[in-house]
Scaffold this motif. Structure first.
Motif, PDB file in Angstrom:
ATOM      1  N   SER A 147      31.182  -2.226  22.619  1.00 17.54           N
ATOM      2  CA  SER A 147      30.577  -3.512  22.252  1.00 17.54           C
ATOM      3  C   SER A 147      29.119  -3.328  21.834  1.00 17.54           C
ATOM      4  O   SER A 147      28.654  -3.928  20.867  1.00 17.54           O
ATOM      5  CB  SER A 147      30.646  -4.486  23.433  1.00 17.54           C
ATOM      6  N   ALA A 148      28.414  -2.466  22.555  1.00 25.43           N
ATOM      7  CA  ALA A 148      26.990  -2.263  22.271  1.00 25.43           C
ATOM      8  C   ALA A 148      26.765  -1.503  20.975  1.00 25.43           C
ATOM      9  O   ALA A 148      25.725  -1.643  20.334  1.00 25.43           O
ATOM     10  CB  ALA A 148      26.328  -1.526  23.436  1.00 25.43           C
ATOM     11  N   GLY A 194      30.515   6.190  17.003  1.00 26.44           N
ATOM     12  CA  GLY A 194      30.219   6.826  18.274  1.00 26.44           C
ATOM     13  C   GLY A 194      28.946   6.283  18.903  1.00 26.44           C
ATOM     14  O   GLY A 194      28.253   5.441  18.332  1.00 26.44           O
ATOM     15  N   ALA A 195      28.661   6.779  20.086  1.00 21.51           N
ATOM     16  CA  ALA A 195      27.487   6.321  20.828  1.00 21.51           C
ATOM     17  C   ALA A 195      27.248   7.261  21.993  1.00 21.51           C
ATOM     18  O   ALA A 195      28.059   8.144  22.281  1.00 21.51           O
ATOM     19  CB  ALA A 195      27.702   4.896  21.329  1.00 21.51           C
ATOM     20  N   VAL A 196      26.136   7.054  22.672  1.00 26.25           N
ATOM     21  CA  VAL A 196      25.817   7.836  23.862  1.00 26.25           C
ATOM     22  C   VAL A 196      26.172   7.013  25.093  1.00 26.25           C
ATOM     23  O   VAL A 196      25.634   5.924  25.306  1.00 26.25           O
ATOM     24  CB  VAL A 196      24.321   8.226  23.897  1.00 26.25           C
ATOM     25  N   LEU A 197      27.103   7.523  25.865  1.00 19.77           N
ATOM     26  CA  LEU A 197      27.526   6.870  27.099  1.00 19.77           C
ATOM     27  C   LEU A 197      26.558   7.261  28.212  1.00 19.77           C
ATOM     28  O   LEU A 197      26.356   8.450  28.470  1.00 19.77           O
ATOM     29  CB  LEU A 197      28.948   7.301  27.458  1.00 19.77           C
ATOM     30  N   VAL A 234      36.171   3.698  34.092  1.00 20.28           N
ATOM     31  CA  VAL A 234      36.162   4.396  32.800  1.00 20.28           C
ATOM     32  C   VAL A 234      36.401   3.405  31.668  1.00 20.28           C
ATOM     33  O   VAL A 234      35.670   3.382  30.668  1.00 20.28           O
ATOM     34  CB  VAL A 234      37.227   5.515  32.784  1.00 20.28           C
ATOM     35  N   VAL A 235      37.421   2.575  31.817  1.00 20.11           N
ATOM     36  CA  VAL A 235      37.745   1.596  30.768  1.00 20.11           C
ATOM     37  C   VAL A 235      36.579   0.641  30.552  1.00 20.11           C
ATOM     38  O   VAL A 235      36.188   0.369  29.400  1.00 20.11           O
ATOM     39  CB  VAL A 235      39.025   0.815  31.141  1.00 20.11           C
ATOM     40  N   ARG A 236      36.003   0.144  31.633  1.00 21.95           N
ATOM     41  CA  ARG A 236      34.922  -0.852  31.506  1.00 21.95           C
ATOM     42  C   ARG A 236      33.663  -0.255  30.877  1.00 21.95           C
ATOM     43  O   ARG A 236      33.014  -0.899  30.048  1.00 21.95           O
ATOM     44  CB  ARG A 236      34.613  -1.446  32.881  1.00 21.95           C
TER      45      ARG A 236
END
Length: 202
Positions: free
Chosen positions: A124-125, A131-134, A115-117
Motif C-alpha cells: 500500500s505504501a 518493489g520497496a524496502v520492508l 508476514v501478510v500484514r
C-alpha cells in the motif's frame, strides 16, 4: 540490501523486495494459514479460563506437512525398539499434543499473519513503484523468522527433504524438473532466513 536482511538502528531488520518476491512470500504465507486452519470460534466460550484449558487434538495430523510442523513430542513410536516403549511414546505424545497443539497453531498462525500484514502495508505504501524496502520492528522480525522457518519446513516436506544431503541434491535438479520452482523458493527462503538470523544475532 537486495535479498538480504540488514539491521536497523535501534533494532529490527530491513530488506529490499521486488514485486515478484513480495507476491511469492505473501502467497506462501496465505497457503500456510489455510493449511494450519482457523482458530477456535471467538464465541465458543465467554470464559477465558475455559478457553485456556481447552483440549486440542491427541492424534498427529494426517497431512505430512502438518506432521512436520507439529511433530510428536516424544519421538517416532515406529522407531521404538519394543512395542511397550512405542505405546508409551504414543501415549505421552498424545497427552502433550492435547494440551499444546492449539497454542502452537495459534502462534504459527500469528506469525504467518504478521508476514501478510507487513507485506500488505508495504504494498500500500509503495503503490506504483517496483518493489520497496520492508522495515520490521524487533517483534515483527522474530515473527518473520519463525514464519520463514515454518514455510521452509512446509516446502521441505512437500519435497521430501529429510536432511542436508537431500538439500545438496536440489542444486542438481534439471530445469525441466516440475519441482524446480518449489526448490528455488525453498533455497531462496533459506537465504532470507539465514540473513535474518545473522541480522538479529547480538
Amino acid at each position: 540490501m537486495p535479498g538480504q536482511f540488514e539491521p536497523l538502528p535501534g533494532g529490527g531488520a530491513a530488506v529490499a523486495l521486488d514485486d515478484v518476491e513480495i507476491s511469492i512470500i505473501r502467497s506462501l504465507a496465505v497457503q500456510l494459514l489455510e493449511l494450519i486452519g482457523p482458530g477456535p470460534a471467538e464465541d465458543a466460550s465467554d470464559d477465558p479460563l475455559a478457553e485456556l484449558f481447552a483440549e486440542g487434538p491427541s492424534e498427529p495430523p494426517s497431512d505430512p506437512v502438518l506432521r512436520r510442523l507439529f511433530p510428536d513430542a516424544y519421538g517416532d513410536p515406529e522407531g521404538a525398539p519394543q512395542a511397550r516403549e512405542a505405546e508409551e511414546q504414543r501415549a505421552h505424545s498424545a497427552e502433550f499434543r492435547r494440551y499444546t497443539e492449539n497454542d502452537l497453531r495459534a502462534g504459527k498462525r500469528d506469525n504467518a499473519l504478521a508476514v501478510v500484514r507487513t507485506l500488505d502495508a508495504l504494498s500500500s505504501a509503495s503503490a506504483g513503484e517496483e518493489g520497496a524496502v520492508l522495515k520490521l520492528s524487533p517483534q515483527e522480525s522474530q515473527q518473520w523468522l519463525r514464519a520463514l522457518n515454518d514455510l521452509r519446513l512446509a516446502i521441505g516436506s512437500r519435497l521430501d527433504i529429510a536432511d542436508e544431503d537431500d538439500t545438496d541434491l536440489l542444486y542438481r535438479l534439471p530445469d525441466e524438473d516440475p519441482r524446480k520452482p518449489m526448490v528455488m523458493a525453498y533455497l531462496w527462503l533459506g537465504g532470507l532466513q539465514e540473513s535474518l538470523v545473522a541480522t538479529l544475532m547480538p
